[in-house]
Design a protein around this motif. Structure first.
Motif, mmCIF file in Angstrom:
data_model
loop_
_atom_site.group_PDB
_atom_site.id
_atom_site.type_symbol
_atom_site.label_atom_id
_atom_site.label_comp_id
_atom_site.label_asym_id
_atom_site.label_seq_id
_atom_site.Cartn_x
_atom_site.Cartn_y
_atom_site.Cartn_z
ATOM 1 N N ASP A 13 21.793 4.704 21.394
ATOM 2 C CA ASP A 13 22.177 4.620 22.798
ATOM 3 C C ASP A 13 23.243 5.643 23.147
ATOM 4 O OD1 ASP A 13 20.448 2.510 23.313
ATOM 5 O OD2 ASP A 13 21.925 1.022 22.680
ATOM 6 N N ASP A 14 23.675 6.451 22.202
ATOM 7 C CA ASP A 14 24.749 7.407 22.417
ATOM 8 C C ASP A 14 24.201 8.650 23.123
ATOM 9 O OD1 ASP A 14 26.869 9.140 22.324
ATOM 10 O OD2 ASP A 14 27.379 8.710 20.238
ATOM 11 N N ASP A 15 24.410 8.714 24.451
ATOM 12 C CA ASP A 15 23.873 9.817 25.249
ATOM 13 C C ASP A 15 24.405 11.171 24.791
ATOM 14 O OD1 ASP A 15 22.327 8.156 26.799
ATOM 15 O OD2 ASP A 15 23.817 7.977 28.398
ATOM 16 N N HIS A 16 25.655 11.227 24.389
ATOM 17 C CA HIS A 16 26.240 12.494 23.941
ATOM 18 C C HIS A 16 25.510 13.013 22.708
ATOM 19 C CE1 HIS A 16 29.175 15.604 23.190
ATOM 20 N NE2 HIS A 16 29.311 15.166 21.952
ATOM 21 N N GLU A 17 25.253 12.136 21.760
ATOM 22 C CA GLU A 17 24.526 12.535 20.547
ATOM 23 C C GLU A 17 23.103 12.958 20.875
ATOM 24 O OE1 GLU A 17 25.584 13.082 17.550
ATOM 25 O OE2 GLU A 17 27.613 12.405 17.971
ATOM 26 N N ILE A 18 22.467 12.242 21.783
ATOM 27 C CA ILE A 18 21.103 12.593 22.184
ATOM 28 C C ILE A 18 21.098 13.979 22.818
ATOM 29 C CG2 ILE A 18 19.217 12.044 23.776
ATOM 30 C CD1 ILE A 18 19.945 9.067 23.355
ATOM 31 N N ASN A 19 22.037 14.233 23.715
ATOM 32 C CA ASN A 19 22.103 15.536 24.385
ATOM 33 C C ASN A 19 22.385 16.656 23.396
ATOM 34 O OD1 ASN A 19 21.556 14.400 26.862
ATOM 35 N ND2 ASN A 19 23.710 14.199 27.426
ATOM 36 N N GLN A 20 23.294 16.420 22.473
ATOM 37 C CA GLN A 20 23.599 17.449 21.472
ATOM 38 C C GLN A 20 22.382 17.741 20.598
ATOM 39 O OE1 GLN A 20 27.153 16.258 19.291
ATOM 40 N NE2 GLN A 20 28.045 18.219 19.879
ATOM 41 N N THR A 21 21.702 16.693 20.182
ATOM 42 C CA THR A 21 20.526 16.857 19.334
ATOM 43 C C THR A 21 19.441 17.627 20.080
ATOM 44 O OG1 THR A 21 21.045 14.817 18.158
ATOM 45 C CG2 THR A 21 18.801 15.625 17.959
ATOM 46 N N GLN A 22 19.219 17.301 21.339
ATOM 47 C CA GLN A 22 18.214 17.998 22.136
ATOM 48 C C GLN A 22 18.598 19.465 22.357
ATOM 49 O OE1 GLN A 22 15.149 16.962 22.942
ATOM 50 N NE2 GLN A 22 15.709 15.204 21.695
ATOM 51 N N GLU A 23 19.886 19.732 22.533
ATOM 52 C CA GLU A 23 20.355 21.116 22.675
ATOM 53 C C GLU A 23 20.084 21.907 21.391
ATOM 54 O OE1 GLU A 23 21.797 24.566 24.212
ATOM 55 O OE2 GLU A 23 21.379 22.715 25.308
ATOM 56 N N HIS A 24 20.351 21.278 20.252
ATOM 57 C CA HIS A 24 20.052 21.951 18.973
ATOM 58 C C HIS A 24 18.552 22.220 18.847
ATOM 59 C CE1 HIS A 24 23.996 22.147 17.264
ATOM 60 N NE2 HIS A 24 24.178 20.837 17.378
ATOM 61 N N LEU A 25 17.729 21.280 19.287
ATOM 62 C CA LEU A 25 16.280 21.494 19.217
ATOM 63 C C LEU A 25 15.878 22.673 20.093
ATOM 64 C CD1 LEU A 25 13.416 20.775 18.341
ATOM 65 C CD2 LEU A 25 13.350 19.118 20.226
ATOM 66 N N GLN A 26 16.393 22.756 21.301
ATOM 67 C CA GLN A 26 16.048 23.870 22.190
ATOM 68 C C GLN A 26 16.469 25.207 21.581
ATOM 69 O OE1 GLN A 26 17.797 22.957 25.984
ATOM 70 N NE2 GLN A 26 16.416 21.241 26.345
ATOM 71 N N HIS B 119 5.725 21.942 16.364
ATOM 72 C CA HIS B 119 4.992 21.147 17.351
ATOM 73 C C HIS B 119 5.906 20.774 18.516
ATOM 74 C CE1 HIS B 119 2.367 18.158 19.138
ATOM 75 N NE2 HIS B 119 3.357 17.294 19.067
ATOM 76 N N MET B 120 7.116 20.360 18.197
ATOM 77 C CA MET B 120 8.056 19.962 19.237
ATOM 78 C C MET B 120 8.465 21.151 20.100
ATOM 79 S SD MET B 120 10.245 17.233 17.033
ATOM 80 C CE MET B 120 11.029 16.406 18.405
ATOM 81 N N CYS B 121 8.372 22.355 19.535
ATOM 82 C CA CYS B 121 8.701 23.587 20.261
ATOM 83 C C CYS B 121 7.471 24.199 20.929
ATOM 84 C CB CYS B 121 9.308 24.611 19.304
ATOM 85 S SG CYS B 121 10.876 24.121 18.586
ATOM 86 N N ASN B 122 6.314 23.573 20.740
ATOM 87 C CA ASN B 122 5.055 24.102 21.266
ATOM 88 C C ASN B 122 4.763 25.493 20.702
ATOM 89 O OD1 ASN B 122 2.701 23.829 22.730
ATOM 90 N ND2 ASN B 122 3.576 24.730 24.580
ATOM 91 N N LEU B 123 4.958 25.630 19.392
ATOM 92 C CA LEU B 123 4.739 26.893 18.695
ATOM 93 C C LEU B 123 3.635 26.731 17.662
ATOM 94 C CD1 LEU B 123 8.467 27.860 17.998
ATOM 95 C CD2 LEU B 123 6.947 28.898 19.692
ATOM 96 N N GLN B 124 3.097 27.853 17.239
ATOM 97 C CA GLN B 124 2.113 27.871 16.151
ATOM 98 C C GLN B 124 2.819 28.239 14.871
ATOM 99 O OE1 GLN B 124 -1.118 27.024 16.317
ATOM 100 N NE2 GLN B 124 -0.798 26.487 18.460
ATOM 101 N N PRO B 125 2.436 27.761 13.745
ATOM 102 C CA PRO B 125 1.527 26.633 13.589
ATOM 103 C C PRO B 125 2.195 25.368 14.106
ATOM 104 C CG PRO B 125 2.572 27.130 11.500
ATOM 105 C CD PRO B 125 3.029 28.176 12.476
ATOM 106 N N THR B 126 1.419 24.413 14.527
ATOM 107 C CA THR B 126 2.017 23.220 15.125
ATOM 108 C C THR B 126 2.605 22.280 14.082
ATOM 109 O OG1 THR B 126 -0.141 22.126 15.125
ATOM 110 C CG2 THR B 126 0.541 23.266 17.149
ATOM 111 N N ARG B 127 2.206 22.434 12.825
ATOM 112 C CA ARG B 127 2.723 21.571 11.764
ATOM 113 C C ARG B 127 2.788 22.393 10.484
ATOM 114 N NH1 ARG B 127 0.487 18.574 7.655
ATOM 115 N NH2 ARG B 127 1.619 16.710 7.083
ATOM 116 N N CYS B 128 3.912 22.283 9.816
ATOM 117 C CA CYS B 128 4.058 22.974 8.536
ATOM 118 C C CYS B 128 3.573 22.068 7.419
ATOM 119 C CB CYS B 128 5.535 23.341 8.298
ATOM 120 S SG CYS B 128 6.190 24.490 9.514
ATOM 121 N N SER B 129 2.893 22.641 6.449
ATOM 122 C CA SER B 129 2.387 21.830 5.335
ATOM 123 C C SER B 129 3.232 22.114 4.086
ATOM 124 C CB SER B 129 0.912 22.127 5.087
ATOM 125 O OG SER B 129 0.726 23.501 4.872
#
Length: 140
Positions: free
Chosen positions: A70-83, A129-139
């Motif tokens: 439920d920690d919005d700050h952590e969610i926002n930080q994590t999403q920023e790192h993903l972007q 996959h989360m970035c909408n890049l190829q390959p969509t999944r690493c094996s």
């Protein structure tokens, strides 16, 4: 009746062939003239945001990749790192993304996170996959 079966079989074969050839890799002259190796790319793109995303998100995501905090700050930080991680991966050649993510997790394992390496690999595997890049999944 026999002709209809033959036509149907031919159509199915054509569809299967078209579907099998849908995913192809094109090598351009730029790829041949400027063969920057994955090793060089891994050295120049250290994937710091990907590292932060994986190390933080394993604390806040369940196995279905949905947030469980439920920690919005952590969610926002994590999403920023993903972007930012997505941008780091976009700066790499397609064929280098998965090896770079694998190397990143292995390096983190050397930093004492080996107990969680399976989970870290699991998170890193789906980043493209989360970035909408190829390959969509690493094996790995």
């Amino acid at each position: 009746m026999g002709k209809i079966s033959l036509v149907a079989a031919l159509l199915l074969c054509l569809l299967a062939f078209a579907n099998a050839n849908r995913f192809s890799v094109t090598v351009t002259e730029d790829d041949i003239e400027n063969p920057q190796s994955c090793q060089e790319q891994m050295q120049s793109h250290r994937l710091n945001h990907c590292r932060m995303y994986v190390s933080r998100s394993h604390q806040y995501y369940n196995d279905n990749l949905s947030m469980v905090t439920d920690d919005d700050h952590e969610i926002n930080q994590t999403q920023e790192h993903l972007q930012q991680c997505c941008q780091e991966l976009r700066n790499m050649d397609t064929q280098c993304r998965c090896p770079a993510l694998k190397k990143m997790v292995i390096q983190d394992c050397g930093s004492g996170q080996c107990q969680e390496s399976t989970r870290l690999f699991g998170k890193a595997r789906y980043i493209p996959h989360m970035c909408n890049l190829q390959p969509t999944r690493c094996s790995f």
